[in-house]
Design a protein around this motif. Sequence first.
Motif, PDB file in Angstrom:
ATOM      1  N   GLY A  12       0.996  -1.202   0.049  1.00  0.00           N
ATOM      2  CA  GLY A  12       0.009  -0.073  -0.136  1.00  0.00           C
ATOM      3  C   GLY A  12       0.996   1.115   0.053  1.00  0.00           C
ATOM      4  N   GLY A  13       1.836   1.310  -0.594  1.00  0.00           N
ATOM      5  CA  GLY A  13       3.223   2.303  -0.548  1.00  0.00           C
ATOM      6  C   GLY A  13       3.043   3.351  -1.776  1.00  0.00           C
ATOM      7  N   ALA A  14       1.547   3.370  -2.464  1.00  0.00           N
ATOM      8  CA  ALA A  14       1.647   4.305  -3.330  1.00  0.00           C
ATOM      9  C   ALA A  14       1.037   5.685  -2.900  1.00  0.00           C
ATOM     10  N   ASP A  15       0.222   5.657  -1.856  1.00  0.00           N
ATOM     11  CA  ASP A  15      -0.072   6.995  -1.283  1.00  0.00           C
ATOM     12  C   ASP A  15      -0.377   6.718   0.280  1.00  0.00           C
ATOM     13  N   GLY A  16      -0.786   8.029   0.692  1.00  0.00           N
ATOM     14  CA  GLY A  16      -1.157   7.713   2.241  1.00  0.00           C
ATOM     15  C   GLY A  16      -0.134   7.500   3.048  1.00  0.00           C
ATOM     16  N   ILE A  17      -0.443   6.723   4.117  1.00  0.00           N
ATOM     17  CA  ILE A  17       0.414   6.456   5.063  1.00  0.00           C
ATOM     18  C   ILE A  17       1.652   5.404   4.552  1.00  0.00           C
ATOM     19  N   GLY A  18       1.152   4.685   3.676  1.00  0.00           N
ATOM     20  CA  GLY A  18       2.370   3.878   2.890  1.00  0.00           C
ATOM     21  C   GLY A  18       3.353   4.744   2.334  1.00  0.00           C
ATOM     22  N   CYS A  22       7.383   5.231   3.296  1.00  0.00           N
ATOM     23  CA  CYS A  22       8.447   4.767   2.247  1.00  0.00           C
ATOM     24  C   CYS A  22       9.347   5.858   2.315  1.00  0.00           C
ATOM     25  N   ARG A  23       8.888   7.370   2.087  1.00  0.00           N
ATOM     26  CA  ARG A  23       9.852   8.440   2.395  1.00  0.00           C
ATOM     27  C   ARG A  23      10.547   8.745   3.402  1.00  0.00           C
ATOM     28  N   ARG A  24       9.996   8.288   4.621  1.00  0.00           N
ATOM     29  CA  ARG A  24      10.519   8.478   5.945  1.00  0.00           C
ATOM     30  C   ARG A  24      11.757   7.381   6.202  1.00  0.00           C
ATOM     31  N   VAL A  33      14.318   0.405  -0.149  1.00  0.00           N
ATOM     32  CA  VAL A  33      12.878   0.564   0.032  1.00  0.00           C
ATOM     33  C   VAL A  33      12.080  -0.043  -0.887  1.00  0.00           C
ATOM     34  N   VAL A  34      11.392  -1.179  -0.780  1.00  0.00           N
ATOM     35  CA  VAL A  34      10.578  -1.598  -2.110  1.00  0.00           C
ATOM     36  C   VAL A  34       8.988  -1.266  -1.731  1.00  0.00           C
ATOM     37  N   VAL A  46       6.335   7.078  -6.406  1.00  0.00           N
ATOM     38  CA  VAL A  46       7.136   6.981  -4.971  1.00  0.00           C
ATOM     39  C   VAL A  46       8.532   6.426  -5.235  1.00  0.00           C
ATOM     40  N   ALA A  47       8.522   5.381  -5.481  1.00  0.00           N
ATOM     41  CA  ALA A  47       9.839   4.574  -5.765  1.00  0.00           C
ATOM     42  C   ALA A  47      10.981   5.498  -6.577  1.00  0.00           C
ATOM     43  N   GLN A  48      10.459   6.039  -7.427  1.00  0.00           N
ATOM     44  CA  GLN A  48      11.348   6.980  -8.331  1.00  0.00           C
ATOM     45  C   GLN A  48      11.814   8.098  -7.490  1.00  0.00           C
ATOM     46  N   ALA A  49      11.104   8.788  -6.629  1.00  0.00           N
ATOM     47  CA  ALA A  49      11.263   9.884  -5.727  1.00  0.00           C
ATOM     48  C   ALA A  49      12.295   9.582  -4.618  1.00  0.00           C
ATOM     49  N   ILE A  50      12.278   8.452  -3.890  1.00  0.00           N
ATOM     50  CA  ILE A  50      13.062   7.926  -3.154  1.00  0.00           C
ATOM     51  C   ILE A  50      14.303   7.238  -3.354  1.00  0.00           C
ATOM     52  N   GLY A  51      14.443   6.725  -4.708  1.00  0.00           N
ATOM     53  CA  GLY A  51      15.474   5.836  -4.909  1.00  0.00           C
ATOM     54  C   GLY A  51      15.473   4.526  -4.483  1.00  0.00           C
ATOM     55  N   GLY A  52      14.013   4.032  -4.780  1.00  0.00           N
ATOM     56  CA  GLY A  52      13.679   2.677  -4.136  1.00  0.00           C
ATOM     57  C   GLY A  52      13.221   1.851  -5.332  1.00  0.00           C
TER      58      GLY A  52
END
Length: 263
Positions: A12-18, A22-24, A33-34, A46-52
């Motif tokens: 559930g990492g695409a938005d919200g708490i997830g 991931c960012r944190r 971070v997967v 999200v993965a592109q933004a954080i290098g995951g």
Amino acid sequence: MDVAGKVIVVTGGADGIGAALCRRFAQAGAARVVVADINGAGAAAVAQAIGGEAVTLDVRDGAAIAALVADLEARFGRIDLFCSNAGVGGGDPDRNNAASATDETWQRGWEVNVMAHVHAARAVIPGMLARGEGYILNTVSAAGLLSQIGSAVYSTTKHAAIGFAESLAIAHGDGGVRVSVLCPQGVDTAMLRAGGGAAQPQNLDGVLTPDQVADSVIEGLAAEHFLILPHPIVETYMQRKTADYDRWLGGMRRLRARMAAAG
């Protein structure tokens, strides 16, 4: 747990708490971070933004979760922290009938809010036990400790999720597997907005941002607390509930009536 240098999965990492988790985790120095989500495009962003790295994943599919875990363990040698975060909400279609949700709604709630945690644990526990260490974080809700007025499916499945997490902690804590449950009240997510926004009983103690919840998770993991409560008042409510269950139920009925009268 210090997440620096760790291999972490967040469903559930695409938005919200997830997404906030991931960012944190990336900010805190996680090794990898997967980002897993049924919304593959959102996970990729999200993965592109954080290098995951991103994975398209339906958490109802136990075989897919097992395959993901096997792939990551083969490539990285371990999964240090698995965050089973995906969840679904939904209210009672008839607010005057707690049994009004359809069988399909009950089944979806069961599969996502409970069985996804089971699938994840089934996949990661053998490796964690073999290494003598590992961490499972299940996003549940304060509804699993208390209740949620107007959503029997959500309340019931979240209670079940708490029960399963307790079983994990009891059975595997001595084997080095730590378990935490994240139980916020109102959080500014798409789920909250779909449920009517801030004017809901679960939001009376304030609506947090996902980033605030993620900060609470970092603190809770560091302390290795089973209960991670971004709204600390939830602990007081739990104490009142267990001290006098009938009185607590009466109070919840009064709260339900007040909310109904307010429209």
